[in-house]
Design a protein around this motif. Sequence first.
Motif, short mmCIF file in Angstrom:
data_model
loop_
_atom_site.label_atom_id
_atom_site.label_comp_id
_atom_site.label_asym_id
_atom_site.label_seq_id
_atom_site.Cartn_x
_atom_site.Cartn_y
_atom_site.Cartn_z
N ALA A 88 0.82 -1.21 0.05
CA ALA A 88 -0.05 0.05 0.17
C ALA A 88 0.75 1.33 0.00
O ALA A 88 0.33 2.29 -0.61
N LEU A 89 1.99 1.25 0.57
CA LEU A 89 2.81 2.25 0.69
C LEU A 89 3.97 2.64 -0.32
O LEU A 89 4.25 3.66 -0.60
N LEU A 90 4.38 1.44 -0.87
CA LEU A 90 5.63 1.51 -1.67
C LEU A 90 5.22 1.16 -3.14
O LEU A 90 5.86 1.73 -3.96
N PRO A 93 -0.21 2.80 -4.91
CA PRO A 93 -0.67 4.04 -5.89
C PRO A 93 0.21 4.49 -6.94
O PRO A 93 -0.02 4.99 -7.96
N PHE A 94 1.71 4.16 -6.89
CA PHE A 94 2.27 4.45 -7.93
C PHE A 94 2.18 3.53 -9.51
O PHE A 94 2.07 4.19 -10.31
N THR A 267 -8.96 5.73 -9.56
CA THR A 267 -8.02 6.76 -9.32
C THR A 267 -6.92 6.16 -8.29
O THR A 267 -6.89 5.21 -7.87
N VAL A 268 -5.86 7.07 -8.25
CA VAL A 268 -4.53 6.87 -7.37
C VAL A 268 -5.02 6.79 -5.76
O VAL A 268 -4.94 5.80 -5.08
N SER A 269 -6.30 7.63 -5.72
CA SER A 269 -6.60 7.67 -4.32
C SER A 269 -7.56 6.36 -4.15
O SER A 269 -7.61 5.97 -2.76
N ARG A 272 -5.20 3.65 -3.19
CA ARG A 272 -4.99 3.68 -1.83
C ARG A 272 -5.92 2.99 -0.81
O ARG A 272 -5.73 2.11 0.16
N PHE A 468 10.98 4.35 -6.86
CA PHE A 468 11.70 5.44 -6.10
C PHE A 468 13.07 6.13 -6.39
O PHE A 468 13.75 7.10 -6.07
N ASN A 547 7.06 11.73 -12.71
CA ASN A 547 5.61 11.86 -12.96
C ASN A 547 4.73 11.09 -11.85
O ASN A 547 3.48 11.46 -11.81
N ARG A 549 5.18 10.43 -9.02
CA ARG A 549 4.91 10.78 -7.82
C ARG A 549 3.60 11.69 -7.55
O ARG A 549 3.17 11.85 -6.49
N TYR A 550 3.04 12.18 -8.58
CA TYR A 550 2.08 12.98 -8.54
C TYR A 550 0.57 12.30 -9.06
O TYR A 550 0.71 11.98 -10.24
N PRO A 551 -0.38 12.34 -8.17
CA PRO A 551 -1.45 11.47 -8.68
C PRO A 551 -2.06 12.00 -10.08
O PRO A 551 -2.77 11.33 -10.95
N TRP B 17 6.89 15.78 -2.55
CA TRP B 17 7.44 14.55 -2.65
C TRP B 17 8.27 14.14 -1.41
O TRP B 17 8.16 13.27 -0.94
N ASN B 81 -4.14 11.57 0.85
CA ASN B 81 -5.43 12.08 0.31
C ASN B 81 -5.30 13.82 0.63
O ASN B 81 -5.58 14.74 0.04
N VAL B 89 -2.51 18.15 -6.15
CA VAL B 89 -2.23 17.20 -7.21
C VAL B 89 -3.04 16.08 -7.15
O VAL B 89 -2.83 14.95 -7.82
N ASP B 91 -6.46 13.78 -7.86
CA ASP B 91 -7.02 13.27 -9.21
C ASP B 91 -8.18 12.82 -9.19
O ASP B 91 -8.84 12.25 -10.16
#
Lengths: 553, 93
Positions: A88-90, A93-94, A267-269, A272, A468, A547, A549-551, B17, B81, B89, B91
């Motif tokens: 979930a952390l690493l 989302p990416f 979505t990325v969220s 998560r 990373f 890129n 890194r940003y949802p 980041w 979030n 940023v 989405d």
Amino acid sequence: MDVQIDIAAAIGLTFLLYIGIAIWSRVSSTRGFYVAGQGVPPVLNGMATAADWMSAASFISMAGLISFLGFDGAIYLLGWTGGYVLLALLLAPFLRKFGKFTVPAFIGARYYSGTARVVAAFCAVIVSLTYVAGQMRGAGIVFSRFLEIPIGWGVIVGMAVVAFYAILGGMKGITYTQVAQYVVLITAFLIPAVGIGVSLTGIPIPQIAFPEVAARLDGVMADLGFASYTSPFTNISGLNVFLIAMALMCGTAGLPHVIIRFYTTRTVSGARWTGVYALLFIGLLYTTAPAVAAFARFNLVDTVVGRPYAERPEWFRSWEETALIQFSDKDDDGIIDYAPGDLNDPASANELGIDPDIMVLANPEIAGMPSWVMAIVVAGGLAAALSTASGLLLVIASSFSHDIYKEFIRKQATEREELLVARGSMLLAVLVAGLLGIYPPAFVAEVVAFAFGLAAASFFPAIVLGIFDPRTTKEGAISGMSAGLLFTGAYIVTVAPGFGIGLEPWLLGISPQGIGTVGMLIGFAVTWSVSRMTAPPPEGIRELVENLRYPRG
Amino acid sequence: MEEPGTSARRADLQRYWERTLRLTVGLLLVWFIVGYVLAIMMAPTLNSIRFLGGPLGFWVAQNGAIYVFWLLILIYARAMNRLDREFDVHDEG
């Protein structure tokens, strides 16, 4: 015979449900086949992930193993839940942001290399196939025991059902079927746990009831001459508890069929939140399992040990017929004596042999619960086996059609053709896995643990550094994946008893189940240093990685 | 992400980041302390303390750590979030 009828009804009803859902959600586009059009809400996706994740090993085997390992059984509990934190952390989302359908596709694009993609696709197929064979075997054992057919036929029945809805439905069918399977399997796991907890302690929450039962068990086991149930490192050394837990955690994060789940959110969220719900639903079973383990061991000792064999309970007789429970009256006193040591070892006073795999299935009977409870448990065990098998088959299908066929054999393949290849390779995988399930090369649980070690050593460093560390190059990734895989594979083949050559002694006393952790460290070291010795990745790749890194965007 | 080219925006994204990494490292530290230090390495010591009628170390290894793992993922999802919105940023709507 009443039990058989109840079981047939439970299996029949749940299967009608799964197949009904598979037909209702038939898909015809490639995108829908793989990731359900990314329209699955996180709660349902979390349930499907949980069903995907919890296999026959979690449902049928794990609690039984814990009940014989005591404290050290925590390796499975820690390993198979702690890995979700890493995921979930690493990763999740990416990888969702990256937006590739499969892990090999991610590896191929991130490392700008077709070779890297094929290496990854190959690893994914090997890991998934070993794992799916275990599920087929699990389903086969359940079918054969309760339909009273030979194990081979049991596996074939399981194969037919998996093939039917996996090939027909694809991911969307699988996602909604797996939601139903989660509900079935968690209900089946909780009912006997709650019931037995109440009868032993009066507390209706197994998680709260079990520490007290475990403490009582300590006393009972000490009287019989066993090591204390709650004391650490009595069955597995401290070092190996540490290493096996780590290998299972990083293997969890690297398993391709679990990772693909996170692409099914919009979505990325959402990715998560899928992790949050998934571990909530998984945790419900994993926090109950140690309770089932302690209750089962306690009841087993309580109802048979020290009692006359002639007056043994009915469930004891019926499991004796399968030879999964054995009794041999070494001192001819007609009493069931239970002591440390192997039943077949004449030096040991132990007269009782029990296969850990039967503990979850036999638990309701041991506690004297009605036969419908056992029927539900059987249906739950099948749900666990089939749901995991179908998720793995999907990985195999996509690796073949997406990563190998479309990429290297026919670049101009139409969507229809690709879908056909995907379904064909699924069918082939079912047949191969079924054969492996009928003729397993070693103990299935062992092979499953090796699959985790291999996943940890090969995928985990390549994916984590790929996200990373923008400086990681294709040369670094390919050499790291190969080094981790070769080292771990070679060690397993050299020292694992029953699977490999079985050479001794173990390197620094490290068990083959824990060697994946060492392989993973090697993978990280090789990937990192080779990347710094080779030309940096193209500018486009750097931008791509940053890129992630940003949802948005 | 408006005006991604401007240097102010770029510095902003860099800070986003860095905060993501700090959160991740912090949570993984807790993950290691609970999952390995407390649940495994300290288990013999913790077992001398009673909890819910049984030894504490045993409970941490077989139940307690799992609750902490879940909390870590929950904290991550919520914090990220919030961070996404703070730096614009995110989405979704």
